[in-house]
Design a protein around this motif. Sequence first.
Motif, mmCIF file in Angstrom:
data_model
loop_
_atom_site.group_PDB
_atom_site.id
_atom_site.type_symbol
_atom_site.label_atom_id
_atom_site.label_comp_id
_atom_site.label_asym_id
_atom_site.label_seq_id
_atom_site.Cartn_x
_atom_site.Cartn_y
_atom_site.Cartn_z
ATOM 1 N N ALA A 229 0.614 -1.064 -0.078
ATOM 2 C CA ALA A 229 0.024 -0.048 -0.161
ATOM 3 C C ALA A 229 0.970 1.207 -0.064
ATOM 4 O O ALA A 229 0.541 2.322 -0.072
ATOM 5 N N LEU A 230 1.999 1.256 0.200
ATOM 6 C CA LEU A 230 3.082 2.484 0.171
ATOM 7 C C LEU A 230 3.975 2.104 -0.830
ATOM 8 O O LEU A 230 4.391 1.259 -1.373
ATOM 9 N N ASP A 231 4.634 3.114 -1.536
ATOM 10 C CA ASP A 231 5.532 3.258 -2.540
ATOM 11 C C ASP A 231 6.943 3.395 -2.233
ATOM 12 O O ASP A 231 7.336 3.060 -1.161
ATOM 13 N N ALA A 232 7.945 3.408 -3.080
ATOM 14 C CA ALA A 232 9.037 3.300 -2.930
ATOM 15 C C ALA A 232 9.794 4.111 -2.041
ATOM 16 O O ALA A 232 11.011 4.077 -1.554
ATOM 17 N N ASP A 233 9.007 5.389 -1.813
ATOM 18 C CA ASP A 233 9.574 6.287 -0.788
ATOM 19 C C ASP A 233 8.862 5.895 0.675
ATOM 20 O O ASP A 233 9.036 7.047 1.641
ATOM 21 N N GLY A 234 8.043 5.001 0.754
ATOM 22 C CA GLY A 234 7.352 4.638 1.997
ATOM 23 C C GLY A 234 6.181 5.664 2.156
ATOM 24 O O GLY A 234 5.843 5.635 3.521
ATOM 25 N N GLY A 236 2.219 6.913 0.531
ATOM 26 C CA GLY A 236 0.852 6.665 -0.110
ATOM 27 C C GLY A 236 -0.210 7.414 0.151
ATOM 28 O O GLY A 236 -0.226 8.398 0.866
ATOM 29 N N TRP A 237 -1.393 6.629 -0.354
ATOM 30 C CA TRP A 237 -2.613 7.441 -0.080
ATOM 31 C C TRP A 237 -3.412 6.419 0.709
ATOM 32 O O TRP A 237 -3.291 5.343 1.071
ATOM 33 N N SER A 238 -4.303 7.137 1.707
ATOM 34 C CA SER A 238 -5.260 6.520 2.520
ATOM 35 C C SER A 238 -6.211 5.584 1.884
ATOM 36 O O SER A 238 -6.602 4.233 2.182
ATOM 37 N N SER A 239 -6.391 5.831 0.641
ATOM 38 C CA SER A 239 -7.486 4.866 -0.091
ATOM 39 C C SER A 239 -6.810 3.472 -0.348
ATOM 40 O O SER A 239 -7.298 2.431 -0.480
#
Length: 471
Positions: A229-234, A236-239
């Motif tokens: 749920a999180l990207d390469a930078d740690g 993301g979005w609540s959705s």
Amino acid sequence: MDFFKSILFALLSFFISTTLSAPAVVTTVVTVTADASTPTSSASTHESGGEEHIVIINKNAPVTPQVAEVLKRLDLDEGHSDVRHVFNNSAFQGFAASMKSHCLDLLANMSDVSMVEKAVTVTRADIARHDAPWGLQRISTSSSFAGSPQDMDYTYTYTSNNLGEGSDVYIIDTGIYTSHNVFNGRASMLWSFDNDLSDKDGHGTHVAGTAAGSILGVASNANIHGIKALDADGGGWSSNVVAAIDYVINRHDARSKHPSPQTPFSGSVISMSLATSSPVSAITAAVEAATAHGIHTIVAAGNSGTDACTSSPASSGGTHGQALTIGAIDISNAPASFSNSGPCVDLYAPGVDIVSSWIGSPNMVNVLSGTSMATPHVTGIVAVAMAGNETLARNPGLMKEWVRMVAVDVGDGVLVANNGVRGQGAAGNGKRAFSGLDASGRCRRESESTAMAAWMCNAKRSLRSLAGLLS
């Protein structure tokens, strides 16, 4: 004459049948749309763009619509580029979409929609990188102990060799490097918000290693599932987080209905080492739905040194919900200065200088600090408990009570997570987690008895040359 009578009789029958049947169909349609405050198509033309919002359907409405029906009212469908996620499980339904004010105004007047919330960013809950593991001994003894955090000669004590066998551990994070040695083929990537199933950040791999890795982890026989749920930078979005929980609920349902001797199933536990800058109702609702559905949910307290109730999913624990919210302590049992606290925190676990698996190669390790590192210790405790106690496995509320009951009170209102073993630490009869280095910096002889212990020792030794990574 009979011929004309037949024609009149046929016309009369047709008139009666159409008069009685047509209004019934029209009335049904009008009643449903009126109750749901559905606009006409001329008033609901969708305009692309706008900010992303999470929409949850009211399951207690007199007539609960399908997601597709609500989208249709907005001139949207599941395949539209503005629709990012569709939530459709047995606990809650809804969607996430980019929408402008005209859609939001329409949704505000729909009585069968319970929530419309703007999506916000979430971040991983780690602080710094240091050097040394010690958490396995801390959670399996009531005794205090001291030592250098660089010493890897700690004892992990437990009561059964099952160590979470049959338990499904879902790591909602940045993904998992499933080829790492500590996972022994037990880890799999199941879902990603962007269809990239790799862990490019390392955070999720670190968390998974502590929760259920061999040598390093608590529930070292459990099934490990990566939910990205999180990207390469740690971030993301609540959705993405809500969509991740949606996926887990559906998979939990499938696993519950179709257990088999080949794929034993004890229960499901979600581990979320992430945090938002303020409470997010959609995440709270999703967590509540998951726990009500029998899925244990362990969440990080957050690293702002403030009240954990001001962040999600941390606000779903403590006295505020059925999740278990975990703060961080150091090797001396002192709460970390960065750890959030307050009534939403259930207990504390090791979260300073925690060594665990890392990305890059199958034997890479790294040392991180944060409530992110504390959370998977409790995730592992719950996974082991599920495998050994069917009553606890089925009931997150009872599990929460048990985890708090067996925790060690170290004073000043601080409860430290424990797996139910109140041994004497290194002097006890526990199982050695790993042997580490001798005084000269070489692997101890006993660590060479297994390939796993040997690579772990060598990986620890290699940390001294990873100054760039650990700075």
